[in-house]
Motif scaffolding. Sequence first.
Motif, PDB file in Angstrom:
ATOM      1  N   LEU A   1       0.841  -1.207   0.000  1.00  0.00           N
ATOM      2  CA  LEU A   1       0.000   0.000   0.000  1.00  0.00           C
ATOM      3  C   LEU A   1       0.873   1.253   0.000  1.00  0.00           C
ATOM      4  CD1 LEU A   1      -2.748  -1.047   2.588  1.00  0.00           C
ATOM      5  CD2 LEU A   1      -2.930  -1.028   0.088  1.00  0.00           C
ATOM      6  N   LEU A   2       1.956   1.205   0.784  1.00  0.00           N
ATOM      7  CA  LEU A   2       2.868   2.352   0.828  1.00  0.00           C
ATOM      8  C   LEU A   2       3.546   2.567  -0.514  1.00  0.00           C
ATOM      9  CD1 LEU A   2       4.333   4.562   2.447  1.00  0.00           C
ATOM     10  CD2 LEU A   2       6.047   2.835   3.062  1.00  0.00           C
ATOM     11  N   LEU A   3       3.928   1.490  -1.169  1.00  0.00           N
ATOM     12  CA  LEU A   3       4.568   1.600  -2.484  1.00  0.00           C
ATOM     13  C   LEU A   3       3.627   2.283  -3.476  1.00  0.00           C
ATOM     14  CD1 LEU A   3       7.020   0.837  -4.277  1.00  0.00           C
ATOM     15  CD2 LEU A   3       5.843  -1.317  -4.777  1.00  0.00           C
ATOM     16  N   ILE A   4       2.375   1.885  -3.461  1.00  0.00           N
ATOM     17  CA  ILE A   4       1.376   2.509  -4.350  1.00  0.00           C
ATOM     18  C   ILE A   4       1.197   3.976  -3.996  1.00  0.00           C
ATOM     19  CG2 ILE A   4      -1.057   2.487  -5.022  1.00  0.00           C
ATOM     20  CD1 ILE A   4      -1.025  -0.561  -4.549  1.00  0.00           C
ATOM     21  N   LEU A   5       1.151   4.272  -2.690  1.00  0.00           N
ATOM     22  CA  LEU A   5       1.000   5.660  -2.238  1.00  0.00           C
ATOM     23  C   LEU A   5       2.161   6.526  -2.702  1.00  0.00           C
ATOM     24  CD1 LEU A   5      -0.332   7.872  -0.453  1.00  0.00           C
ATOM     25  CD2 LEU A   5       0.999   6.960   1.472  1.00  0.00           C
ATOM     26  N   LEU A   6       3.383   6.015  -2.591  1.00  0.00           N
ATOM     27  CA  LEU A   6       4.550   6.800  -2.982  1.00  0.00           C
ATOM     28  C   LEU A   6       4.594   7.025  -4.492  1.00  0.00           C
ATOM     29  CD1 LEU A   6       7.373   5.353  -0.674  1.00  0.00           C
ATOM     30  CD2 LEU A   6       5.997   7.412  -0.382  1.00  0.00           C
ATOM     31  N   VAL A   7       4.214   6.019  -5.248  1.00  0.00           N
ATOM     32  CA  VAL A   7       4.159   6.193  -6.704  1.00  0.00           C
ATOM     33  C   VAL A   7       3.130   7.267  -7.062  1.00  0.00           C
ATOM     34  CG1 VAL A   7       3.539   5.094  -8.891  1.00  0.00           C
ATOM     35  CG2 VAL A   7       4.954   3.855  -7.237  1.00  0.00           C
ATOM     36  N   GLY A   8       1.967   7.206  -6.409  1.00  0.00           N
ATOM     37  CA  GLY A   8       0.939   8.221  -6.644  1.00  0.00           C
ATOM     38  C   GLY A   8       1.413   9.615  -6.257  1.00  0.00           C
TER      39      GLY A   8
ATOM     40  N   ILE B   1      12.080  -5.054  -5.693  1.00  0.00           N
ATOM     41  CA  ILE B   1      13.048  -4.306  -6.496  1.00  0.00           C
ATOM     42  C   ILE B   1      12.437  -2.982  -6.953  1.00  0.00           C
ATOM     43  CG2 ILE B   1      14.459  -4.362  -8.610  1.00  0.00           C
ATOM     44  CD1 ILE B   1      14.562  -7.378  -8.365  1.00  0.00           C
ATOM     45  N   LEU B   2      11.103  -2.944  -7.045  1.00  0.00           N
ATOM     46  CA  LEU B   2      10.421  -1.721  -7.472  1.00  0.00           C
ATOM     47  C   LEU B   2      10.705  -0.561  -6.522  1.00  0.00           C
ATOM     48  CD1 LEU B   2       6.950  -3.227  -8.492  1.00  0.00           C
ATOM     49  CD2 LEU B   2       8.823  -2.561 -10.009  1.00  0.00           C
ATOM     50  N   TRP B   3      11.077  -0.878  -5.286  1.00  0.00           N
ATOM     51  CA  TRP B   3      11.392   0.185  -4.332  1.00  0.00           C
ATOM     52  C   TRP B   3      12.580   1.018  -4.792  1.00  0.00           C
ATOM     53  CZ3 TRP B   3       8.567   2.032  -0.484  1.00  0.00           C
ATOM     54  CH2 TRP B   3       7.526   1.246   0.019  1.00  0.00           C
ATOM     55  N   TYR B   4      13.450   0.422  -5.581  1.00  0.00           N
ATOM     56  CA  TYR B   4      14.607   1.181  -6.079  1.00  0.00           C
ATOM     57  C   TYR B   4      14.159   2.347  -6.949  1.00  0.00           C
ATOM     58  CZ  TYR B   4      18.735   2.433  -8.745  1.00  0.00           C
ATOM     59  OH  TYR B   4      19.754   3.132  -9.342  1.00  0.00           O
TER      60      TYR B   4
ATOM     61  N   TRP C   1      18.419  -2.131  -2.050  1.00  0.00           N
ATOM     62  CA  TRP C   1      18.169  -1.257  -3.192  1.00  0.00           C
ATOM     63  C   TRP C   1      18.175   0.213  -2.790  1.00  0.00           C
ATOM     64  CZ3 TRP C   1      18.785  -2.560  -8.030  1.00  0.00           C
ATOM     65  CH2 TRP C   1      18.695  -3.913  -8.385  1.00  0.00           C
ATOM     66  N   ILE C   2      17.793   0.519  -1.547  1.00  0.00           N
ATOM     67  CA  ILE C   2      17.912   1.898  -1.073  1.00  0.00           C
ATOM     68  C   ILE C   2      19.377   2.297  -1.015  1.00  0.00           C
ATOM     69  CG2 ILE C   2      17.680   3.372   0.975  1.00  0.00           C
ATOM     70  CD1 ILE C   2      14.961   2.179   1.472  1.00  0.00           C
ATOM     71  N   VAL C   3      20.241   1.388  -0.575  1.00  0.00           N
ATOM     72  CA  VAL C   3      21.675   1.674  -0.534  1.00  0.00           C
ATOM     73  C   VAL C   3      22.217   1.951  -1.932  1.00  0.00           C
ATOM     74  CG1 VAL C   3      23.941   0.599  -0.144  1.00  0.00           C
ATOM     75  CG2 VAL C   3      22.189   0.485   1.630  1.00  0.00           C
ATOM     76  N   ILE C   4      21.749   1.208  -2.921  1.00  0.00           N
ATOM     77  CA  ILE C   4      22.174   1.470  -4.303  1.00  0.00           C
ATOM     78  C   ILE C   4      21.717   2.871  -4.733  1.00  0.00           C
ATOM     79  CG2 ILE C   4      21.987   0.741  -6.710  1.00  0.00           C
ATOM     80  CD1 ILE C   4      21.677  -2.096  -5.786  1.00  0.00           C
ATOM     81  N   ALA C   5      20.490   3.247  -4.339  1.00  0.00           N
ATOM     82  CA  ALA C   5      20.002   4.599  -4.647  1.00  0.00           C
ATOM     83  C   ALA C   5      20.868   5.654  -3.958  1.00  0.00           C
ATOM     84  CB  ALA C   5      18.540   4.733  -4.208  1.00  0.00           C
ATOM     85  N   LEU C   6      21.328   5.373  -2.741  1.00  0.00           N
ATOM     86  CA  LEU C   6      22.201   6.300  -2.025  1.00  0.00           C
ATOM     87  C   LEU C   6      23.539   6.453  -2.740  1.00  0.00           C
ATOM     88  CD1 LEU C   6      21.566   5.075   1.639  1.00  0.00           C
ATOM     89  CD2 LEU C   6      20.652   7.138   0.581  1.00  0.00           C
ATOM     90  N   ILE C   7      24.082   5.342  -3.220  1.00  0.00           N
ATOM     91  CA  ILE C   7      25.361   5.390  -3.937  1.00  0.00           C
ATOM     92  C   ILE C   7      25.242   6.263  -5.182  1.00  0.00           C
ATOM     93  CG2 ILE C   7      27.066   4.022  -5.210  1.00  0.00           C
ATOM     94  CD1 ILE C   7      26.487   1.705  -3.339  1.00  0.00           C
TER      95      ILE C   7
ATOM     96  N   ALA D   1      15.421  -3.290 -14.404  1.00  0.00           N
ATOM     97  CA  ALA D   1      14.248  -3.501 -15.262  1.00  0.00           C
ATOM     98  C   ALA D   1      14.396  -4.774 -16.085  1.00  0.00           C
ATOM     99  CB  ALA D   1      14.051  -2.293 -16.175  1.00  0.00           C
ATOM    100  N   ILE D   2      15.593  -5.022 -16.599  1.00  0.00           N
ATOM    101  CA  ILE D   2      15.838  -6.237 -17.386  1.00  0.00           C
ATOM    102  C   ILE D   2      15.602  -7.478 -16.532  1.00  0.00           C
ATOM    103  CG2 ILE D   2      17.659  -7.609 -18.493  1.00  0.00           C
ATOM    104  CD1 ILE D   2      18.812  -4.999 -19.575  1.00  0.00           C
ATOM    105  N   TYR D   3      16.080  -7.438 -15.290  1.00  0.00           N
ATOM    106  CA  TYR D   3      15.909  -8.586 -14.393  1.00  0.00           C
ATOM    107  C   TYR D   3      14.432  -8.844 -14.108  1.00  0.00           C
ATOM    108  CZ  TYR D   3      16.854 -11.710 -10.447  1.00  0.00           C
ATOM    109  OH  TYR D   3      16.920 -12.797  -9.599  1.00  0.00           O
ATOM    110  N   ILE D   4      13.648  -7.768 -13.912  1.00  0.00           N
ATOM    111  CA  ILE D   4      12.217  -7.937 -13.685  1.00  0.00           C
ATOM    112  C   ILE D   4      11.538  -8.531 -14.911  1.00  0.00           C
ATOM    113  CG2 ILE D   4      10.057  -6.679 -13.300  1.00  0.00           C
ATOM    114  CD1 ILE D   4      11.646  -4.711 -11.577  1.00  0.00           C
ATOM    115  N   VAL D   5      11.919  -8.065 -16.105  1.00  0.00           N
ATOM    116  CA  VAL D   5      11.353  -8.606 -17.346  1.00  0.00           C
ATOM    117  C   VAL D   5      11.713 -10.085 -17.496  1.00  0.00           C
ATOM    118  CG1 VAL D   5      11.447  -8.487 -19.863  1.00  0.00           C
ATOM    119  CG2 VAL D   5      11.299  -6.379 -18.525  1.00  0.00           C
TER     120      VAL D   5
END
Length: 523
Positions: A154-161, A217-220, A505-511, A186-190
């Motif tokens: 629910l939080l993920l949907i809220l943040l995207v919105g 992974i979508l959190w990234y 994945w948050i750490v990757i976003a921080l990097i 994205a390639i890995y998800i596909v």
Amino acid sequence: MDIRKAIKGSFIFNLLLRLKKLSDNSFLFRMQNKTDNKGKYKPEEYKTWMDISFIYIFLMNLDKKFMKMEEFIFNSLTNSVILRPFMKKINTEEVATERPIRDNSYLYKIIKKIKGKGSWLDLLIFIPASYIVVDFVIRRTRGLASLGSIWDELLLILLVGYIILKRILSGGKIKHNFTPMDLPAAIYIVLGICHVFIVAPNLGIAIEGFRAVFQHILWYFVATQFIRSIEDSERVINLMLSTGLFMGVHAVYQYIAKVPMPGNWVDTTENIRTRAFSIVGSPNILGVIFVLLIPIAISMLITHKDKYMRVFYFSATIFMTIGLLLTLSRGAWLAFAGAMFIFIITLNPRLIIPFIAFVGIFILFGGSLSQRLLFMLSPVYLIKSAAGGRLYRWEIGLTMWRRNRLFGVGLGRYGGAVAINNQLAPFYLDNYYLKTLTEMGIYGIVGLAFVIICFIIFAMKIIRYQDDIKKRILAIGLFSGAMGVLAQNFVENIFEVPAMVIYFWIVIALINTLAPKGKTETN
């Protein structure tokens, strides 16, 4: 001389030499600058495949189209007879009314400093950054416990919105924050989506297995839209380290108070009464959280000048390190040693000798702690492990994989939580990579290896080309912690825990916020 000739003539040595030559001539994998005719390195700017990829160029042009559409929507709403009063209120900056009690409050000043220049709603990213605490509170609060299994979705949907709404209300002025890791993720998800169509004896279980592996992974992609600058990164890091400090202190308390363990986490031959697990519920998962956070705390301690913040980082480092020891998690200890080895060899290779000496002292004089670690090398442990422990489970996993080497037995069908919940497997494989190989075959493990290799190269390039010493050290700390998590996946299903996938994945976003300025600089 004979040994040298044998090594140089060996197949492995020549294979590695060829791979090095290929990487030196590869844009993606090259870690050094090209040399001129005299053998000297040419100066080269930090670049990623965002600078040359047709896919990225297409997406960036598409984002410009979306910005124009958002501008049109915003202007339409502004000129709407019904919504015009509300839109004017949103976009008109009124003179703030003074509130002496609130404005002079020490707590309010701290919160305002944490918030920075962004909107108060931008602090929503703090919720996934403190996932462990939030999840613990929700699952143990009457009235909220029913949301325990879905609150993060629910939080993920809220943040995207919120991201979409914020872009529209900006009048098309906010660009999408593209990063070099967008495409590999994205390639890995596909690949995962395709695998569901290839191998799915039971479609429901396959979809459930897909969600367990790929959904987080979508959190990234969400994190990168909130975390765009070094200031954003430091706020998120301070929150994560605050959580780590709390769990470190709590772990010490648990061990001193001899809090009973809620599970059978020791061998029958060991005389261990308690292991620290804090609010996480598992000493192994608590251990890997410390493995991720301790190198980050050390890097902040080294680079920060504020004496009060240095006390905070020092306290976090000490208590998390003690907490890591008190988890008695051998996998976490080894992963931490690997993470610190990477940290030291990348920061200052001259410190590697003292580090090895410290490890040696711990092994020789660590008492019951070192005995637990060395027990892994004993014949008794190996025999027991082969009879019904990790080695036994790994062999069963390999046997399952051999049924379909290319695509595996199917997502959610063996070695993980989904398989156990659906009574398809009697145990965890305690090796996330083997679980991936068993469920997705060579197809899946190659896809996962591709993402990990892209991450390593992406992070090492930032470290290699970053001139700002503070940012470079912080990047080393983030990278080392993430590598520790990847290392522990060899002996645990770490990515089966949603919090750990999100944190990784948050750490990757921080990097990404530490990348040298250039074409890939975020806007």
